[in-house]
Write a protein that holds these residues in place. Sequence first.
Motif, PDB file in Angstrom:
ATOM      1  N   LEU A   1     -19.410   6.740  75.444  1.00  0.00           N
ATOM      2  CA  LEU A   1     -18.706   5.156  75.437  1.00  0.00           C
ATOM      3  C   LEU A   1     -19.331   4.735  74.355  1.00  0.00           C
ATOM      4  O   LEU A   1     -20.539   4.490  74.562  1.00  0.00           O
ATOM      5  CB  LEU A   1     -18.874   4.509  76.780  1.00  0.00           C
ATOM      6  N   LEU A   2     -18.805   3.983  73.659  1.00  0.00           N
ATOM      7  CA  LEU A   2     -19.209   3.049  72.187  1.00  0.00           C
ATOM      8  C   LEU A   2     -18.384   2.060  72.491  1.00  0.00           C
ATOM      9  O   LEU A   2     -17.338   1.791  72.466  1.00  0.00           O
ATOM     10  CB  LEU A   2     -18.808   3.877  70.970  1.00  0.00           C
ATOM     11  N   ILE A   3     -19.184   0.719  72.643  1.00  0.00           N
ATOM     12  CA  ILE A   3     -18.849  -0.530  72.748  1.00  0.00           C
ATOM     13  C   ILE A   3     -19.214  -1.368  71.358  1.00  0.00           C
ATOM     14  O   ILE A   3     -20.286  -1.380  70.916  1.00  0.00           O
ATOM     15  CB  ILE A   3     -19.301  -1.313  73.912  1.00  0.00           C
ATOM     16  N   VAL A   4     -18.242  -1.802  70.440  1.00  0.00           N
ATOM     17  CA  VAL A   4     -18.551  -2.630  69.329  1.00  0.00           C
ATOM     18  C   VAL A   4     -17.710  -4.042  69.530  1.00  0.00           C
ATOM     19  O   VAL A   4     -16.806  -4.251  69.760  1.00  0.00           O
ATOM     20  CB  VAL A   4     -18.046  -1.962  68.138  1.00  0.00           C
ATOM     21  N   ASP A   5     -18.660  -5.042  69.541  1.00  0.00           N
ATOM     22  CA  ASP A   5     -18.251  -6.479  69.828  1.00  0.00           C
ATOM     23  C   ASP A   5     -18.077  -7.135  68.503  1.00  0.00           C
ATOM     24  O   ASP A   5     -19.095  -7.446  67.712  1.00  0.00           O
ATOM     25  CB  ASP A   5     -19.125  -7.008  70.626  1.00  0.00           C
ATOM     26  N   GLU A   6     -16.836  -7.608  68.236  1.00  0.00           N
ATOM     27  CA  GLU A   6     -16.669  -8.442  66.824  1.00  0.00           C
ATOM     28  C   GLU A   6     -17.201  -7.769  65.574  1.00  0.00           C
ATOM     29  O   GLU A   6     -18.063  -8.518  64.861  1.00  0.00           O
ATOM     30  CB  GLU A   6     -17.067 -10.008  67.071  1.00  0.00           C
ATOM     31  N   PRO A   7     -17.057  -6.475  65.335  1.00  0.00           N
ATOM     32  CA  PRO A   7     -17.637  -5.817  64.222  1.00  0.00           C
ATOM     33  C   PRO A   7     -17.445  -5.960  62.778  1.00  0.00           C
ATOM     34  O   PRO A   7     -18.394  -6.075  61.651  1.00  0.00           O
ATOM     35  CB  PRO A   7     -17.594  -4.371  64.442  1.00  0.00           C
ATOM     36  N   THR A   8     -16.256  -6.720  62.689  1.00  0.00           N
ATOM     37  CA  THR A   8     -15.959  -6.883  61.163  1.00  0.00           C
ATOM     38  C   THR A   8     -15.743  -8.232  60.666  1.00  0.00           C
ATOM     39  O   THR A   8     -15.476  -8.796  59.626  1.00  0.00           O
ATOM     40  CB  THR A   8     -14.361  -6.197  61.074  1.00  0.00           C
ATOM     41  N   ALA A   9     -16.152  -9.370  61.733  1.00  0.00           N
ATOM     42  CA  ALA A   9     -16.195 -10.766  61.318  1.00  0.00           C
ATOM     43  C   ALA A   9     -17.237 -11.078  60.260  1.00  0.00           C
ATOM     44  O   ALA A   9     -18.245 -10.555  60.206  1.00  0.00           O
ATOM     45  CB  ALA A   9     -16.636 -11.475  62.532  1.00  0.00           C
ATOM     46  N   GLY A  10     -16.817 -11.518  59.049  1.00  0.00           N
ATOM     47  CA  GLY A  10     -17.398 -11.694  58.080  1.00  0.00           C
ATOM     48  C   GLY A  10     -17.641 -10.815  56.927  1.00  0.00           C
ATOM     49  O   GLY A  10     -18.303 -11.017  55.905  1.00  0.00           O
ATOM     50  N   LEU A  11     -17.151  -9.586  57.269  1.00  0.00           N
ATOM     51  CA  LEU A  11     -17.044  -8.658  56.142  1.00  0.00           C
ATOM     52  C   LEU A  11     -15.947  -8.780  55.158  1.00  0.00           C
ATOM     53  O   LEU A  11     -14.746  -9.209  55.412  1.00  0.00           O
ATOM     54  CB  LEU A  11     -16.773  -7.104  57.005  1.00  0.00           C
ATOM     55  N   ASP A  12     -16.426  -8.456  53.675  1.00  0.00           N
ATOM     56  CA  ASP A  12     -15.468  -8.393  52.755  1.00  0.00           C
ATOM     57  C   ASP A  12     -14.495  -7.167  52.990  1.00  0.00           C
ATOM     58  O   ASP A  12     -14.718  -6.280  53.734  1.00  0.00           O
ATOM     59  CB  ASP A  12     -16.088  -8.341  51.295  1.00  0.00           C
ATOM     60  N   PRO A  13     -13.371  -7.184  52.166  1.00  0.00           N
ATOM     61  CA  PRO A  13     -12.232  -6.024  52.575  1.00  0.00           C
ATOM     62  C   PRO A  13     -12.709  -4.771  52.269  1.00  0.00           C
ATOM     63  O   PRO A  13     -12.337  -3.914  52.832  1.00  0.00           O
ATOM     64  CB  PRO A  13     -11.213  -6.559  51.354  1.00  0.00           C
ATOM     65  N   VAL A  14     -13.755  -4.496  51.268  1.00  0.00           N
ATOM     66  CA  VAL A  14     -14.089  -2.979  51.097  1.00  0.00           C
ATOM     67  C   VAL A  14     -14.942  -2.550  52.259  1.00  0.00           C
ATOM     68  O   VAL A  14     -14.971  -1.594  52.766  1.00  0.00           O
ATOM     69  CB  VAL A  14     -14.824  -2.932  49.751  1.00  0.00           C
ATOM     70  N   GLU A  15     -15.912  -3.499  52.823  1.00  0.00           N
ATOM     71  CA  GLU A  15     -16.753  -3.182  53.820  1.00  0.00           C
ATOM     72  C   GLU A  15     -15.893  -3.072  54.935  1.00  0.00           C
ATOM     73  O   GLU A  15     -16.345  -2.063  55.991  1.00  0.00           O
ATOM     74  CB  GLU A  15     -17.876  -4.187  54.033  1.00  0.00           C
ATOM     75  N   ARG A  16     -14.935  -3.769  55.185  1.00  0.00           N
ATOM     76  CA  ARG A  16     -14.126  -3.684  56.426  1.00  0.00           C
ATOM     77  C   ARG A  16     -13.373  -2.470  56.285  1.00  0.00           C
ATOM     78  O   ARG A  16     -13.251  -1.641  57.373  1.00  0.00           O
ATOM     79  CB  ARG A  16     -12.976  -4.776  56.566  1.00  0.00           C
ATOM     80  N   ASN A  17     -12.898  -1.942  55.298  1.00  0.00           N
ATOM     81  CA  ASN A  17     -12.147  -0.604  55.214  1.00  0.00           C
ATOM     82  C   ASN A  17     -13.246   0.652  55.573  1.00  0.00           C
ATOM     83  O   ASN A  17     -12.887   1.324  56.116  1.00  0.00           O
ATOM     84  CB  ASN A  17     -11.449  -0.464  54.094  1.00  0.00           C
ATOM     85  N   ARG A  18     -14.327   0.478  55.039  1.00  0.00           N
ATOM     86  CA  ARG A  18     -15.367   1.215  55.396  1.00  0.00           C
ATOM     87  C   ARG A  18     -15.593   1.616  56.815  1.00  0.00           C
ATOM     88  O   ARG A  18     -15.912   2.655  57.516  1.00  0.00           O
ATOM     89  CB  ARG A  18     -16.820   1.130  54.589  1.00  0.00           C
ATOM     90  N   PHE A  19     -15.739   0.399  57.388  1.00  0.00           N
ATOM     91  CA  PHE A  19     -15.929   0.363  58.843  1.00  0.00           C
ATOM     92  C   PHE A  19     -14.727   0.840  59.772  1.00  0.00           C
ATOM     93  O   PHE A  19     -14.892   1.427  60.807  1.00  0.00           O
ATOM     94  CB  PHE A  19     -16.325  -1.147  59.465  1.00  0.00           C
ATOM     95  N   TYR A  20     -13.643   0.654  59.147  1.00  0.00           N
ATOM     96  CA  TYR A  20     -12.269   1.099  59.821  1.00  0.00           C
ATOM     97  C   TYR A  20     -12.672   2.654  59.866  1.00  0.00           C
ATOM     98  O   TYR A  20     -12.213   3.217  61.055  1.00  0.00           O
ATOM     99  CB  TYR A  20     -11.113   0.805  59.055  1.00  0.00           C
TER     100      TYR A  20
END
Length: 297
Positions: free
Chosen positions: A155-174
């Motif tokens: 079980l992995l829980i991630v809480d508000e992980p992409t808040a404040g990330l730029d679009p490139v970093e957000r896509n990497r995280f996705y």
Amino acid sequence: MELIINNLSKTYANGVKALQNISLEIPKGMFGLLGPNGAGKSTLMRTIATLQEADKGTITLGNLDVLKQQNEIRKVLGYLPQQFGLYPKISAEVLLNHFAALKGITNKPTRKELVKSLLHKTNLYDVRKQNLNGYSGGMKQRFGIAQALLNNPKLLIVDEPTAGLDPVERNRFYNLLSELGENTIVILSTHIVEDVKELCTNMAIINQGQVLLKGNPLKIIENLEGRVYEKTITKPELESYKNNYQVISERLFLGKPIIHILSDTNPGNGFSPINADLEDVYFSQIFGNTTNLKSII
């Protein structure tokens, strides 16, 4: 394996009802928990992560009782909170190795290989020697995921992980979260609709501590098709339209408001039908007082 939450409630000492009879069944894969700030998302995440007690209700992960078998749950849990601290003058490689040792991985060669593998998985291997104070926001989030994966969690829980990330970093995280969701229960708690739309096969919308809607995002969107209309108006007209139509969202384009309304019949008056999306679903639940979309599986 499923995470099953049944009638979970939590009221704080100041009288705030953070959770009100929350019930959810969360299977393996990406599950989006969507809601505005203050909706109760973080309270629910902390409770699942064994960081606080509930007043009543149950949570089970497979055959484990989350609320009673906390030590056993922590062995199979990965958690990336909304805010977390890092030692700024230590490299990612050294700190991840330290965390692995704290989690009981005592064999040095095994620990070294695990750290190397996770740094590759999170695309941080090339900057593993760099101190963490030189990392961007997205790199720090990816390091947070790396430490959460040290015990190969179920079980992995991630809480508000992409808040404040730029679009490139957000896509990497996705991409990273999507890969993890293939073999793990991943709960993504966010107020960003785009996160859920891009990643999740199941979701729930919560507000004021209550589940407003749950189900498959695509099927939920289908239920709104033919019921969402759009119109460009002037700013002085906005209040009047809010009084006469079920306005679920508004945005500015070239200085003029564009409103979306929810209507079972064509409202005329210059409104144009549009294809519904998850943002329309979200706003219809949070602001539109819609009650007929409770559960769509």
